[in-house]
Motif scaffolding. Structure first.
Motif, short mmCIF file in Angstrom:
data_model
loop_
_atom_site.label_atom_id
_atom_site.label_comp_id
_atom_site.label_asym_id
_atom_site.label_seq_id
_atom_site.Cartn_x
_atom_site.Cartn_y
_atom_site.Cartn_z
N CYS A 153 0.85 -1.19 0.00
CA CYS A 153 0.00 0.00 0.00
C CYS A 153 0.89 1.24 0.00
CB CYS A 153 -0.93 -0.02 1.21
SG CYS A 153 -0.06 -0.09 2.80
N VAL A 154 0.26 2.42 0.01
CA VAL A 154 1.02 3.67 -0.12
C VAL A 154 1.93 3.88 1.09
CG1 VAL A 154 0.84 6.16 -0.39
CG2 VAL A 154 -0.81 4.67 -1.52
N GLU A 155 1.42 3.68 2.30
CA GLU A 155 2.22 3.91 3.50
C GLU A 155 3.37 2.91 3.60
OE1 GLU A 155 -0.37 3.82 6.81
OE2 GLU A 155 -1.50 5.63 6.23
N CYS A 156 3.09 1.65 3.35
CA CYS A 156 4.15 0.64 3.41
C CYS A 156 5.18 0.86 2.31
CB CYS A 156 3.56 -0.76 3.32
SG CYS A 156 2.50 -1.21 4.72
N GLN A 157 4.72 1.38 1.18
CA GLN A 157 5.66 1.65 0.09
C GLN A 157 6.64 2.76 0.47
OE1 GLN A 157 5.76 -0.20 -2.52
NE2 GLN A 157 7.20 0.89 -3.81
N LYS A 158 6.13 3.79 1.16
CA LYS A 158 7.02 4.86 1.62
C LYS A 158 8.04 4.33 2.62
CE LYS A 158 3.70 8.63 0.96
NZ LYS A 158 2.91 9.69 1.64
N LYS A 159 7.58 3.48 3.55
CA LYS A 159 8.50 2.91 4.53
C LYS A 159 9.56 2.04 3.85
CE LYS A 159 5.08 2.83 8.25
NZ LYS A 159 4.30 1.96 9.17
N ASN A 160 9.12 1.27 2.87
CA ASN A 160 10.07 0.40 2.17
C ASN A 160 11.09 1.22 1.38
OD1 ASN A 160 11.00 -2.19 1.27
ND2 ASN A 160 10.04 -1.78 -0.70
N HIS A 161 10.64 2.31 0.75
CA HIS A 161 11.57 3.18 0.02
C HIS A 161 12.59 3.80 0.97
CE1 HIS A 161 8.90 3.89 -3.77
NE2 HIS A 161 9.34 2.66 -3.67
N ALA A 162 12.11 4.23 2.15
CA ALA A 162 13.04 4.81 3.13
C ALA A 162 14.06 3.78 3.61
CB ALA A 162 12.26 5.38 4.31
N LYS A 163 13.60 2.55 3.81
CA LYS A 163 14.51 1.49 4.24
C LYS A 163 15.57 1.19 3.18
CE LYS A 163 14.49 -3.36 5.68
NZ LYS A 163 13.63 -4.56 5.89
N ILE A 164 15.13 1.12 1.94
CA ILE A 164 16.08 0.86 0.84
C ILE A 164 17.07 2.00 0.71
CG2 ILE A 164 16.26 0.55 -1.66
CD1 ILE A 164 13.55 -0.86 -1.55
N ALA A 165 16.57 3.25 0.89
CA ALA A 165 17.45 4.41 0.78
C ALA A 165 18.50 4.40 1.89
CB ALA A 165 16.63 5.69 0.83
N ARG A 166 18.10 4.01 3.10
CA ARG A 166 19.08 3.94 4.20
C ARG A 166 20.14 2.88 3.94
NH1 ARG A 166 14.38 4.53 7.36
NH2 ARG A 166 14.33 2.28 7.75
N GLU A 167 19.70 1.72 3.48
CA GLU A 167 20.67 0.66 3.20
C GLU A 167 21.61 1.04 2.06
OE1 GLU A 167 18.39 -2.79 2.46
OE2 GLU A 167 17.78 -3.08 4.56
N SER A 168 21.06 1.74 1.07
CA SER A 168 21.90 2.18 -0.04
C SER A 168 22.89 3.25 0.40
CB SER A 168 21.03 2.70 -1.18
OG SER A 168 21.81 3.20 -2.23
N ALA A 169 22.45 4.13 1.31
CA ALA A 169 23.34 5.19 1.77
C ALA A 169 24.48 4.64 2.63
CB ALA A 169 22.55 6.23 2.55
N LYS A 170 24.21 3.53 3.32
CA LYS A 170 25.25 2.96 4.18
C LYS A 170 26.44 2.45 3.37
CE LYS A 170 22.24 1.51 7.98
NZ LYS A 170 21.67 0.34 8.71
N THR A 171 26.17 1.99 2.16
CA THR A 171 27.27 1.47 1.34
C THR A 171 28.23 2.57 0.91
OG1 THR A 171 25.89 1.70 -0.64
CG2 THR A 171 25.84 -0.42 0.50
N ASN A 172 27.72 3.81 0.75
CA ASN A 172 28.56 4.92 0.32
C ASN A 172 28.93 5.86 1.46
OD1 ASN A 172 28.30 4.01 -2.36
ND2 ASN A 172 26.36 5.10 -2.60
N TYR A 173 28.55 5.52 2.71
CA TYR A 173 28.78 6.43 3.83
C TYR A 173 30.20 6.30 4.34
CZ TYR A 173 28.43 8.53 8.45
OH TYR A 173 28.64 9.30 9.57
N LYS A 174 30.82 7.42 4.58
CA LYS A 174 32.15 7.46 5.19
C LYS A 174 32.04 8.24 6.49
CE LYS A 174 34.69 7.30 0.83
NZ LYS A 174 35.66 8.00 -0.04
N PRO A 175 32.45 7.66 7.63
CA PRO A 175 32.30 8.35 8.92
C PRO A 175 33.13 9.64 8.96
CG PRO A 175 33.67 6.40 9.15
CD PRO A 175 33.09 6.34 7.77
N VAL A 176 32.51 10.69 9.50
CA VAL A 176 33.16 12.00 9.61
C VAL A 176 33.59 12.20 11.07
CG1 VAL A 176 32.88 14.48 9.33
CG2 VAL A 176 31.79 12.90 7.73
N VAL A 177 34.85 12.50 11.28
CA VAL A 177 35.40 12.72 12.63
C VAL A 177 35.92 14.15 12.68
CG1 VAL A 177 37.07 11.99 14.35
CG2 VAL A 177 36.00 10.29 12.84
N ARG A 178 35.39 14.94 13.65
CA ARG A 178 35.83 16.33 13.80
C ARG A 178 36.32 16.56 15.23
NH1 ARG A 178 30.66 19.61 12.04
NH2 ARG A 178 29.68 17.92 13.22
#
Length: 241
Positions: free
Chosen positions: A154-179
């Motif tokens: 449904c629409v709500e579950c689709q939004k949640k699934n898109h957000a989950k996929i986006a988070r997992e995709s961002a983790k692959t390209n994430y580099k920790p920032v230390v300041r």
């Protein structure tokens, strides 16, 4: 007593008085094979002697095809002209051969085929209706017509699934920032991870109670109240109270 052919000839020659009978004529041997020249490739070949006309072609299949092509009579070409039967179309159709007569040009054939297909579809088409369920919350989805791919969420579950996929995709390209930052209380240098607002105090100093500092307005108010008290005391001393 066996009498041979030679004895029979001698006896017959004595009776007739003719010695020519004794002369035996040798029979000519028949030739079983002869040689000839091919009229196409002009090479010699050997053939077996048979009744009929002597062959003029060798046993090669290419020579036989070439000879057959050379002696073949050309067929008369049939050319027909016809005017297209389409609406407001005056194209002349030139047709060769003796097949079926073509009544429409290629453009008119396409238009006629589209029209016939549309009429047939309007008569026989039955829309397919399907109802699915969300694979996450198991709620009923809207009715879908056609043969396309069914919705899975449904629409709500689709939004949640898109957000989950986006988070997992961002983790692959994430580099920790230390300041690094300097605490304003202990004045020591510390490290901070992440991209948020840079800290001002370290975690140890945040847990300690900080001394309360007066603001400028509070200091001004205390100064005015003190001056007022001093003025009152001065007037009291002058009046002798």
């Amino acid at each position: 007593m066996n009498i041979t052919d030679e004895d029979a000839r001698k006896m017959l020659a004595k009776m007739l008085g003719d010695d020519s009978i004794l002369i035996v004529k040798e029979k000519k041997k028949k030739e079983t094979h002869k040689q000839s020249t091919c009229r196409i490739c002009e090479e010699e070949f050997t053939y077996e002697v048979k009744k009929g006309k002597a062959p003029t072609l060798c046993q090669s299949e290419e020579c036989r095809k070439t000879h057959r092509r050379n002696i073949r009579k050309p067929k008369p070409k049939v050319i027909r002209t016809n005017v297209c039967a389409g609406n407001e179309c005056e194209n002349v159709i030139v047709q060769k051969g003796k097949g079926r007569t073509i009544t429409r040009c290629e453009d008119c054939q396409v238009i006629l085929r589209q029209k016939q297909n549309a009429e047939y579809r309007a008569k026989t088409f039955v829309p397919l209706q399907r109802v699915g369920a969300c694979i996450d919350c198991n709620c009923q989805l809207e009715t879908m017509t056609g043969r396309g791919k069914m919705k899975l969420r449904c629409v709500e579950c689709q939004k949640k699934n898109h957000a989950k996929i986006a988070r997992e995709s961002a983790k692959t390209n994430y580099k920790p920032v230390v300041r690094k930052f300097t605490c304003r209380l202990c004045e020591k240098e510390h490290e901070q991870e992440g991209r948020g607002k840079l800290r001002v105090q370290c975690t140890d100093c945040v847990s300690k109670p900080t001394p309360k500092t007066k603001s400028a307005a509070q200091e001004l108010l205390e100064t005015l109240s003190q001056e007022q008290k001093d003025a009152i005391d001065m007037w009291k001393s002058m009046l002798g109270e």
